[in-house]
Motif scaffolding. Structure first.
Motif, PDB file in Angstrom:
ATOM      1  N   ALA A 199      28.488  54.124  44.678  1.00 55.76           N
ATOM      2  CA  ALA A 199      28.291  54.570  46.058  1.00 55.76           C
ATOM      3  C   ALA A 199      26.948  54.027  46.532  1.00 55.76           C
ATOM      4  O   ALA A 199      25.981  53.989  45.771  1.00 55.76           O
ATOM      5  CB  ALA A 199      28.319  56.088  46.121  1.00 55.76           C
ATOM      6  N   GLY A 200      26.905  53.571  47.771  1.00 57.08           N
ATOM      7  CA  GLY A 200      25.695  52.980  48.324  1.00 57.08           C
ATOM      8  C   GLY A 200      25.641  51.471  48.189  1.00 57.08           C
ATOM      9  O   GLY A 200      24.775  50.825  48.760  1.00 57.08           O
ATOM     10  N   ASP A 201      26.602  50.885  47.466  1.00 54.17           N
ATOM     11  CA  ASP A 201      26.661  49.431  47.340  1.00 54.17           C
ATOM     12  C   ASP A 201      27.269  48.819  48.599  1.00 54.17           C
ATOM     13  O   ASP A 201      28.044  49.464  49.315  1.00 54.17           O
ATOM     14  CB  ASP A 201      27.548  49.015  46.158  1.00 54.17           C
ATOM     15  N   VAL A 202      26.941  47.573  48.832  1.00 49.25           N
ATOM     16  CA  VAL A 202      27.685  46.733  49.771  1.00 49.25           C
ATOM     17  C   VAL A 202      28.366  45.700  48.900  1.00 49.25           C
ATOM     18  O   VAL A 202      27.707  45.010  48.116  1.00 49.25           O
ATOM     19  CB  VAL A 202      26.774  46.064  50.810  1.00 49.25           C
ATOM     20  N   VAL A 203      29.686  45.617  49.014  1.00 45.78           N
ATOM     21  CA  VAL A 203      30.462  44.697  48.186  1.00 45.78           C
ATOM     22  C   VAL A 203      31.136  43.647  49.056  1.00 45.78           C
ATOM     23  O   VAL A 203      31.411  43.876  50.239  1.00 45.78           O
ATOM     24  CB  VAL A 203      31.517  45.435  47.329  1.00 45.78           C
ATOM     25  N   ALA A 204      31.395  42.509  48.450  1.00 43.76           N
ATOM     26  CA  ALA A 204      32.155  41.436  49.094  1.00 43.76           C
ATOM     27  C   ALA A 204      33.324  41.107  48.179  1.00 43.76           C
ATOM     28  O   ALA A 204      33.119  40.725  47.021  1.00 43.76           O
ATOM     29  CB  ALA A 204      31.276  40.215  49.325  1.00 43.76           C
ATOM     30  N   ALA A 205      34.535  41.280  48.683  1.00 43.42           N
ATOM     31  CA  ALA A 205      35.746  40.972  47.935  1.00 43.42           C
ATOM     32  C   ALA A 205      36.332  39.688  48.512  1.00 43.42           C
ATOM     33  O   ALA A 205      36.603  39.613  49.710  1.00 43.42           O
ATOM     34  CB  ALA A 205      36.753  42.107  48.038  1.00 43.42           C
ATOM     35  N   THR A 206      36.504  38.687  47.655  1.00 38.24           N
ATOM     36  CA  THR A 206      36.993  37.379  48.089  1.00 38.24           C
ATOM     37  C   THR A 206      38.265  37.038  47.333  1.00 38.24           C
ATOM     38  O   THR A 206      38.367  37.285  46.130  1.00 38.24           O
ATOM     39  CB  THR A 206      35.934  36.291  47.820  1.00 38.24           C
ATOM     40  N   GLY A 207      39.213  36.477  48.047  1.00 36.84           N
ATOM     41  CA  GLY A 207      40.432  35.966  47.435  1.00 36.84           C
ATOM     42  C   GLY A 207      40.620  34.518  47.841  1.00 36.84           C
ATOM     43  O   GLY A 207      40.367  34.163  49.000  1.00 36.84           O
ATOM     44  N   THR A 208      41.067  33.701  46.892  1.00 43.96           N
ATOM     45  CA  THR A 208      41.320  32.284  47.154  1.00 43.96           C
ATOM     46  C   THR A 208      42.690  31.924  46.584  1.00 43.96           C
ATOM     47  O   THR A 208      42.969  32.217  45.416  1.00 43.96           O
ATOM     48  CB  THR A 208      40.243  31.405  46.488  1.00 43.96           C
ATOM     49  N   VAL A 209      43.531  31.310  47.403  1.00 42.08           N
ATOM     50  CA  VAL A 209      44.851  30.873  46.948  1.00 42.08           C
ATOM     51  C   VAL A 209      44.660  29.699  45.993  1.00 42.08           C
ATOM     52  O   VAL A 209      44.028  28.690  46.351  1.00 42.08           O
ATOM     53  CB  VAL A 209      45.755  30.468  48.132  1.00 42.08           C
ATOM     54  N   VAL A 210      45.213  29.835  44.769  1.00 40.77           N
ATOM     55  CA  VAL A 210      45.052  28.781  43.766  1.00 40.77           C
ATOM     56  C   VAL A 210      46.379  28.124  43.373  1.00 40.77           C
ATOM     57  O   VAL A 210      46.387  27.073  42.732  1.00 40.77           O
ATOM     58  CB  VAL A 210      44.321  29.305  42.498  1.00 40.77           C
ATOM     59  N   ARG A 211      47.502  28.750  43.738  1.00 41.00           N
ATOM     60  CA  ARG A 211      48.814  28.176  43.446  1.00 41.00           C
ATOM     61  C   ARG A 211      49.784  28.640  44.499  1.00 41.00           C
ATOM     62  O   ARG A 211      49.731  29.790  44.944  1.00 41.00           O
ATOM     63  CB  ARG A 211      49.318  28.601  42.068  1.00 41.00           C
ATOM     64  N   VAL A 212      50.708  27.754  44.885  1.00 45.06           N
ATOM     65  CA  VAL A 212      51.710  28.078  45.902  1.00 45.06           C
ATOM     66  C   VAL A 212      53.091  27.747  45.354  1.00 45.06           C
ATOM     67  O   VAL A 212      53.346  26.612  44.940  1.00 45.06           O
ATOM     68  CB  VAL A 212      51.454  27.289  47.207  1.00 45.06           C
ATOM     69  N   GLY A 213      53.967  28.755  45.320  1.00 46.90           N
ATOM     70  CA  GLY A 213      55.362  28.548  44.965  1.00 46.90           C
ATOM     71  C   GLY A 213      56.208  28.603  46.225  1.00 46.90           C
ATOM     72  O   GLY A 213      55.683  28.608  47.339  1.00 46.90           O
ATOM     73  N   ASN A 214      57.528  28.687  46.062  1.00 46.21           N
ATOM     74  CA  ASN A 214      58.404  28.771  47.230  1.00 46.21           C
ATOM     75  C   ASN A 214      58.092  30.008  48.063  1.00 46.21           C
ATOM     76  O   ASN A 214      57.984  29.928  49.283  1.00 46.21           O
ATOM     77  CB  ASN A 214      59.871  28.784  46.810  1.00 46.21           C
TER      78      ASN A 214
END
Length: 132
Positions: free
Chosen positions: A68-83
């Motif tokens: 509690a009291g943190d500032v967080v950064a959540a990042t997602g990056t697409v690394v594979r693409v299927g159908n």
């Protein structure tokens, strides 16, 4: 579709004290997984025009605590693409941390940020031209 590889999104959030779950103001791991779900939704909307559905995680690593009291950064990056599937690599870092040892409202910027959680997950979107 392969043009989606490298597509990334980041959500930043202050972690309120009301979300603390354990002694020492610690949060449960599900808090960050929820952030990853939000990031995955944005990636699906940006890349496919649909919110998509989270199918599961291949890997989750809890490396450092989120408090509690943190500032967080959540990042997602697409690394594979299927159908219909998209594999996403996630990281959540703590960019600021409360410092109650220095004062009631004291805090500091962490430079470099502290890696808290990493994961790899899969989301599924409807077939092209289909409805979800």
């Amino acid at each position: 579709m392969t043009g989606l590889i490298g597509l990334a999104a980041t959500h930043r959030r202050y972690v309120p004290y009301g979300h603390a779950h354990y002694a020492g103001g610690l949060l449960d791991g599900a808090y960050v997984l929820g952030l990853f779900g939000d990031v995955a939704t944005e990636l699906c909307v940006r890349g496919d025009g649909d919110e998509g559905l989270f199918a599961g995680y291949e890997q989750v690593r809890f490396v450092a605590p989120v408090r509690a009291g943190d500032v967080v950064a959540a990042t997602g990056t697409v690394v594979r693409v299927g159908n219909r599937s998209r594999t996403v690599r996630f990281e959540c870092v703590v960019v600021c941390r409360g410092r109650p040892d220095r004062g009631v409202s004291a805090a500091e910027v962490l430079d470099p940020p502290l890696l808290a959680v990493s994961a790899v997950g899969t989301v599924v979107v409807p077939a092209a031209g289909g409805a979800g």
